[in-house]
Design a protein around this motif. Structure first.
Motif, PDB file in Angstrom:
ATOM      1  N   PRO A 294      28.015 -40.662  16.869  1.00 40.64           N
ATOM      2  CA  PRO A 294      29.419 -40.327  17.175  1.00 40.64           C
ATOM      3  C   PRO A 294      30.210 -39.836  15.973  1.00 40.64           C
ATOM      4  O   PRO A 294      31.101 -38.990  16.115  1.00 40.64           O
TER       5      PRO A 294
ATOM      6  N   TYR B  42      33.399 -40.102  25.860  1.00 39.40           N
ATOM      7  CA  TYR B  42      33.880 -41.366  25.304  1.00 39.40           C
ATOM      8  C   TYR B  42      35.189 -41.747  25.989  1.00 39.40           C
ATOM      9  O   TYR B  42      35.844 -40.932  26.658  1.00 39.40           O
TER      10      TYR B  42
ATOM     11  N   ARG C 261      39.052 -43.525  25.207  1.00 42.01           N
ATOM     12  CA  ARG C 261      39.947 -43.686  24.069  1.00 42.01           C
ATOM     13  C   ARG C 261      41.028 -44.717  24.356  1.00 42.01           C
ATOM     14  O   ARG C 261      41.510 -44.837  25.487  1.00 42.01           O
TER      15      ARG C 261
ATOM     16  N   ARG D 267      37.825 -44.577  19.636  1.00 45.33           N
ATOM     17  CA  ARG D 267      36.945 -43.957  20.626  1.00 45.33           C
ATOM     18  C   ARG D 267      35.739 -44.862  20.867  1.00 45.33           C
ATOM     19  O   ARG D 267      35.091 -45.308  19.922  1.00 45.33           O
TER      20      ARG D 267
ATOM     21  N   PHE E 226      32.132 -44.762  22.531  1.00 41.10           N
ATOM     22  CA  PHE E 226      31.074 -43.905  23.049  1.00 41.10           C
ATOM     23  C   PHE E 226      30.136 -44.767  23.882  1.00 41.10           C
ATOM     24  O   PHE E 226      29.449 -45.656  23.355  1.00 41.10           O
ATOM     25  N   THR E 227      30.101 -44.495  25.184  1.00 43.82           N
ATOM     26  CA  THR E 227      29.372 -45.363  26.106  1.00 43.82           C
ATOM     27  C   THR E 227      27.860 -45.287  25.911  1.00 43.82           C
ATOM     28  O   THR E 227      27.162 -46.289  26.065  1.00 43.82           O
TER      29      THR E 227
END
Length: 653
Positions: free
Chosen positions: A162, A546, A548, A570, A572-573
């Motif tokens: 990321p 992602y 936020r 953020r 990020f999954t």
């Protein structure tokens, strides 16, 4: 099928690079015109093969071919298209392939753009570049193959780091690599000249534009990297003396010295040995940075955590390059004696002084960077060399460079008088002294010295241009006309000095920065830098790959709100990683900087900063790079040294 084609082209490139190296170096000894023309042709074929290989890897990334291990490990279907492409060089294997591509591009540029070079010299330059490329391509195939297949493929890739999903970092590595690899051309010119036994003013003119364009890209790459870490990592600084940052700084220092030495070789045929040694050192330091990043020796946010055998392979290449080139240098040392004679006060002496201190700084940075890992390797002792060491050792060595940069361009070649030069620099000295006195009154001694030094360099560069156009001594129209007829190389050099001075001003001003880490709940405020910072709200916002959390921070001046910053976090999954996205507002002279660090009890932990002079750091780097490119537009640098033509009767023109 496309990855297999890319792998085949990569293997073909190894054979072509090897042939380029052998034919290029041995060709001139055969005294056969066909051998001299074979090296450029092999170079272009070599470049074509690597280009096809690289495009095959890019295609695999764009279509998310997860049967390629490199794509499965560093991309995903949810990754935006831009980062699926830039992710190719966001990992170890792909970055090495990019390195090889740029190296082959440099060779192709010499093959196409070096037609005015003597055929034997061009052939040997291409031969050296071919051998270097062959080594890296063998490394790619042996231990760093970007086309390795996996089966069964995953349904989705692991995704790109990321932190690397940022436009600044998308362009930072290619620009930086072009600077790194570009110095291989200067290195190849040095080795080819040592083989031929010819180093003269013409050689200095030939090598100078290649060193200059590499220096421009390296300057731009370092500037982009510094800017990226400033606004992406959320640390609030521009340089942290990180080991890999230092690895990029080292070839820039010696490359700057090389650039100035090439001028002396071209103008006065002096410093030949020093110039050749700097060409060897600069490329060796570029390779050293590659080794340090990929060997695991240095711990850094920039490092690639890769297997030790990759570091050992590059260490072998580094050893062969350094030992072989230094051995050839020692054998050919007698031909490197300089012929120019000059007084202690002259432009040559100023350039020598500049180079001595640049190399001294490089030695300090090199020692401070490598001493801890080697002590740990030999004695198992954990040491840390941080910013205090580098600041206390590098800053005193920078001061003489700043002084010489102001005086040197106004000195004459061979012999000069210092008093008339200082008379011309009275305005620059007065402004620098005034800045120092004003800031000393505020008890900011370091900032005062830095700002005064930056002002000195900038004003001295403008004074140099004013002297060249005879400003205020002839009508303004004539001065303007003279400005447009000045050599572009002279204007570019002045721009480079101005850019350096602007960066020094920005770095010095950053020592006056104010910062605060505080937890605020919505509606609460704090004071910093003469402004009131109020947390208005915390809310969610979607992203492409992602989620936020955004904090709205309102800034007020005397009760009047004038700005809202939106720092965010953020999530990020795919990677389950959280990053900070700093919010920065700039007016060109200062930055207001906010980071949303974490959520606590319904509030936000905020890192608030006021950074005076921060934009000037990157403006200065941009001006330096632009000055270099402007110099390259000078026809004398683009065309290079002309051939010596013979007229009937044997006379030489």
């Amino acid at each position: 099928m496309i990855p297999e084609l890319g792998h085949f082209c990569l293997a073909m490139a190894v054979a072509l690079a090897c042939a380029q190296g052998v034919v290029g170096i041995a060709g001139p000894t055969l005294k056969d015109p066909r051998a001299l023309t074979a090296a450029p042709l092999l170079t272009l074929l070599h470049f074509t093969a690597i280009s096809l290989s690289f495009l095959a890897l890019v295609w695999a990334g764009v279509v998310s071919d997860f049967t390629v291990e490199n794509i499965a490990d560093f991309s995903s279907a949810q990754t935006p298209l831009l980062y699926r492409i830039t992710g190719i060089w966001g990992n170890h294997d792909g970055s090495i392939l990019l390195w090889c591509l740029i190296l082959s591009l440099c060779g192709a540029a010499v093959a196409v753009g070096g037609k005015r070079l003597p055929a034997s010299l061009r052939s040997r330059v291409l031969g050296v570049l071919g051998l270097i490329s062959c080594g890296f391509l063998l490394f790619t195939l042996a231990v760093s193959d970007p086309f390795t297949r996996i089966w069964p493929p995953p349904l989705n890739g692991a995704g790109m780091n990321p932190i690397l999903q940022d436009p600044g970092l998308a362009f930072h590595p290619p620009v930086l690599y072009t600077g790194y690899v570009g110095f291989s051309v200067a290195f190849a010119f040095a080795i080819a000249a040592l083989i031929e036994g010819r180093i003269d003013a013409a050689w200095g003119r030939w090598v100078r534009p290649w060193a200059l364009i590499s220096w421009c890209f390296l300057t731009g790459g370092i500037t982009l990297g510094s800017w990226w870490s400033y606004y992406t990592l959320g640390w609030g600084g521009f340089w942290f003396w990180d080991p890999v940052e230092n690895a990029a700084l080292l070839p820039w220092l010696t490359g700057t010295a090389l650039l100035h030495c090439a001028i002396v070789v071209e103008k006065r045929e002096s410093l030949k040995a020093w110039t050749v040694l700097l060409a060897i050192a600069t490329f060796s330091l570029s390779l050293s940075g590659t080794f340090l990043v990929r060997s695991g020796i240095l711990n850094s946010v920039h490092s690639f955590a890769e297997a030790p055998n990759q570091g050992l392979f590059i260490l072998g290449l580094l050893g062969i390059t350094i030992c072989g080139s230094l051995l050839l240098f020692a054998v050919r040392a007698p031909i490197l004696a300089g012929s120019g004679i000059y007084a202690p006060i002259s432009r040559e002496s100023a350039l020598i002084l500049n180079n001595i201190f640049l190399c001294a700084i490089a030695a300090v940075v090199f020692t401070g960077t490598l001493y801890p890992p080697f002590v740990n390797l030999l004695f198992g002792i954990q040491l840390s060399v941080g910013a205090p060491f580098f600041n206390q050792t590098v800053l005193p060595l920078t001061s003489p460079i700043i002084l010489a940069m102001g005086v040197g361009p106004l000195l004459r070649w061979k012999r000069a008088d210092l008093y008339p030069v200082m008379q011309r620099l009275w305005l620059a000295a007065a402004i620098a002294a005034l800045v120092f006195i004003i800031l000393t009154a505020t008890k900011h001694i370091i900032a005062a010295l830095g700002l005064a030094g930056g002002a000195w360099v900038v004003m001295a560069a403008f004074t140099d241009l004013a002297e060249r156009v005879r400003l205020f001594r002839v009508p303004f129209g004539q001065s303007l006309q003279r400005l447009f007829t000045l050599p572009r190389a002279a204007i570019g050099a002045a721009m480079g000095h101005i850019g350096f001075g602007v960066s020094v001003i920005g770095i010095a001003a950053m020592t006056l920065a104010t910062q605060k880490v505080i937890v605020l709940k919505p509606g609460q405020s704090t004071e910093l830098g003469g402004y009131t910072w109020t947390l208005k709200d915390i809310h969610d916002a979607p992203g492409p790959n992602y989620q936020r959390r955004v904090a709205d921070v309102v800034l007020s001046d005397n009760g009047h709100a004038f700005l809202t910053l939106h720092p965010s976090r953020r999530f990020f999954t795919a990677q389950h990683v959280i990053t900070n996205d700093a919010a920065i507002h700039t007016n060109g002279f200062q930055d207001l900087y906010a980071v949303f660090a974490s959520e606590q009890d319904g509030g936000a932990e905020l890192r608030l900063n006021r950074h005076p002079g921060a934009p000037e750091i990157w403006f200065g780097g941009l001006i330096m790079a632009m000055g270099g490119f402007f110099s390259l537009s000078d026809r004398r640098l683009r065309v290079g040294a002309p051939f010596r033509k013979r007229v009937p009767g044997g006379a030489t023109v």
